[in-house]
Design a protein around this motif. Structure first.
Motif, short mmCIF file in Angstrom:
data_model
loop_
_atom_site.label_atom_id
_atom_site.label_comp_id
_atom_site.label_asym_id
_atom_site.label_seq_id
_atom_site.Cartn_x
_atom_site.Cartn_y
_atom_site.Cartn_z
N ASP A 115 4.10 -19.78 -3.05
CA ASP A 115 4.17 -18.10 -2.55
C ASP A 115 5.92 -17.60 -2.75
O ASP A 115 6.11 -16.64 -3.14
N LEU A 116 6.63 -18.73 -2.60
CA LEU A 116 7.90 -18.40 -2.86
C LEU A 116 8.16 -18.02 -4.30
O LEU A 116 9.05 -16.95 -4.67
N LEU A 117 7.59 -18.75 -5.28
CA LEU A 117 7.61 -18.13 -6.65
C LEU A 117 7.15 -16.76 -6.75
O LEU A 117 7.37 -16.06 -7.73
N GLY A 118 6.03 -16.40 -6.18
CA GLY A 118 5.42 -15.13 -6.15
C GLY A 118 6.41 -14.08 -5.58
O GLY A 118 6.43 -12.96 -6.20
N SER A 119 7.13 -14.41 -4.73
CA SER A 119 7.96 -13.45 -4.08
C SER A 119 9.24 -13.17 -5.37
O SER A 119 9.62 -12.09 -5.19
N VAL A 120 9.61 -14.24 -6.04
CA VAL A 120 10.68 -14.29 -6.88
C VAL A 120 10.22 -13.14 -8.05
O VAL A 120 10.54 -12.40 -8.53
N GLY A 121 8.81 -13.42 -8.37
CA GLY A 121 8.12 -12.43 -9.26
C GLY A 121 7.99 -11.03 -8.83
O GLY A 121 8.48 -10.03 -9.85
N ALA A 122 7.97 -10.79 -7.94
CA ALA A 122 7.68 -9.38 -7.34
C ALA A 122 9.24 -8.79 -7.36
O ALA A 122 9.42 -7.71 -7.58
N TYR A 146 0.69 -1.14 -0.10
CA TYR A 146 -0.03 0.15 -0.13
C TYR A 146 0.75 1.30 -0.13
O TYR A 146 0.65 2.24 -0.67
N LEU A 147 2.01 1.34 0.89
CA LEU A 147 2.88 2.46 0.99
C LEU A 147 3.57 2.63 -0.47
O LEU A 147 4.01 3.88 -0.89
N THR A 148 4.17 1.50 -1.01
CA THR A 148 4.93 1.74 -2.26
C THR A 148 3.97 1.62 -3.51
O THR A 148 4.55 1.92 -4.55
N ASN A 149 2.71 1.67 -3.28
CA ASN A 149 1.78 1.67 -4.52
C ASN A 149 2.09 0.48 -5.48
O ASN A 149 1.85 0.51 -6.65
N SER A 150 2.52 -0.87 -4.77
CA SER A 150 2.67 -1.91 -5.44
C SER A 150 1.66 -2.91 -5.46
O SER A 150 1.53 -3.40 -4.24
N LEU A 151 0.76 -3.11 -6.53
CA LEU A 151 -0.12 -4.06 -6.77
C LEU A 151 0.60 -5.61 -6.54
O LEU A 151 -0.11 -6.70 -6.11
N ASP A 180 0.86 -10.62 -3.75
CA ASP A 180 1.72 -11.43 -3.00
C ASP A 180 1.27 -11.63 -1.44
O ASP A 180 1.46 -12.84 -1.09
N ALA A 181 0.96 -10.65 -0.75
CA ALA A 181 0.32 -10.71 0.28
C ALA A 181 -1.00 -11.56 0.42
O ALA A 181 -1.16 -12.24 1.30
N GLY A 182 -1.87 -11.47 -0.76
CA GLY A 182 -2.88 -12.42 -0.87
C GLY A 182 -2.57 -13.67 -1.01
O GLY A 182 -3.35 -14.64 -0.37
N VAL A 210 0.97 -13.76 -10.33
CA VAL A 210 0.81 -14.09 -8.64
C VAL A 210 -0.72 -14.19 -8.63
O VAL A 210 -1.18 -15.43 -8.04
N SER A 211 -1.63 -13.37 -9.27
CA SER A 211 -3.15 -13.71 -8.98
C SER A 211 -3.61 -14.97 -9.75
O SER A 211 -4.28 -15.78 -9.17
#
Length: 309
Positions: A170-177, A46-51, A56-58, A200-201
């Motif tokens: 989720d680990l793969l999602g973090s790599v994508g981010a 939310y603070l960095t405006n990163s969807l 990834d939090a989802g 990620v979605s």
């Protein structure tokens, strides 16, 4: 012989309790780490405006729920059955999984829609903040995956194994981010953020749909996917003096607790006790079904076959 049997039983119970406690501890630590960082990642997104971070939090939410379900299954599943709940509280896990699946599917659709809206005019994202948070997320996921794999029974326990696979996703999602953050920092490609969030979605949708499908199948009392009904019938028919098999039902109480009932029509002179023991042994050894109820019928009960079918 009796003394040796008691020792073996004591050893088996001790080993089972040790595994149960190890799984419980591994899941508890993993749940605290994942759930705690999920809030950090959401606020950071939310603070960095990163969807991408928010999505990834989802995904981490799906991990936290999966870990929570696995933990609750160990705790509630251990509660004794009562006269009103003859199978105990084992289906608590399935009810929670159904809710989890619905939330994850809706969440993934919302994130995907937001990502499409951002593709035409991607907003500015704070790349450095996104990079820091997603890197911490990757480290957390690696730690949790290590704890589950080394301390838990990922080979023997289906709950622990499914939680481990959630964390790997989720680990793969973090790599994508992280990749998206690098592209933003080096080239100013803000479009990488919605693209990463879309990827990620899709992972969240895949996890959510599988959880939803499996939980609905269990609540609809479907048979386990790894068991072929015809194979069960053929196995029972192969037993000497068994003439026919009917009224066969196989269903699941939870994902790792299958139940079976069946009627066997046998010859008049058959040794019913021997057939019963053989049938239970064959079913348990080949299909892993521990809870088996078998009704033996003779020629005088042949009308039941028509009524049951």
């Amino acid at each position: 012989m009796s003394h040796s049997h008691d020792n073996d039983k004591h050893s088996h119970n001790h080993s089972h309790d040790h595994k149960h406690n190890a799984n419980k501890k591994a899941l508890s630590i993993s749940f605290v780490l994942i759930a705690g960082f999920m809030f950090v990642e959401f606020i950071g997104g939310y603070l960095t405006n990163s969807l991408a971070l928010i999505s990834d939090a989802g995904h981490m939410l799906s991990d936290a729920v999966a870990l929570g379900l696995s933990l609750s299954a160990l705790i509630f599943g251990a509660k004794a059955a009562t006269s009103s709940k003859t199978y105990g509280y084992k289906r608590f896990e399935i009810l929670a999984a159904l809710l989890n699946g619905i939330v994850l599917v809706l969440l993934s659709i919302f994130i995907f829609k937001e990502a499409i809206d951002r593709l035409s005019s991607p907003p500015q994202v704070i790349g450095q903040g996104m990079m820091i948070i997603s890197t911490i997320g990757l480290i957390i996921n690696i730690i949790v995956a290590y704890i589950l794999h080394s301390k838990g029974s990922t080979e023997d326990n289906l709950n622990v194994k499914s939680a481990f696979l959630h964390v790997i996703g989720d680990l793969l999602g973090s790599v994508g981010a992280i990749i998206a953050a690098i592209l933003i920092m080096l080239f100013g490609w803000y479009i990488a953020d919605p693209i990463a969030s879309m990827i990620v979605s899709v992972l969240v949708l895949y996890s959510g749909w599988n959880v939803l499908k499996d939980s609905v199948n269990i609540l609809m009392e479907a048979k386990p996917s790894n068991i072929d009904t015809q194979d069960v019938i053929n196995l029972l028919r192969s037993i000497d003096d068994v003439e026919s098999v009917h009224d066969l039902h196989i269903w699941m109480i939870t994902s790792d607790f299958a139940v079976m009932t069946v009627h066997l029509k046998v010859k008049k002179e058959a040794n019913r006790d021997q057939i019963l023991e053989k049938a239970k042994q064959y079913i348990t050894e080949k299909f892993g079904i521990q809870h088996v109820t078998i009704q033996i019928e003779g020629e005088d009960a042949c009308l039941c076959e028509i009524n049951c079918n």
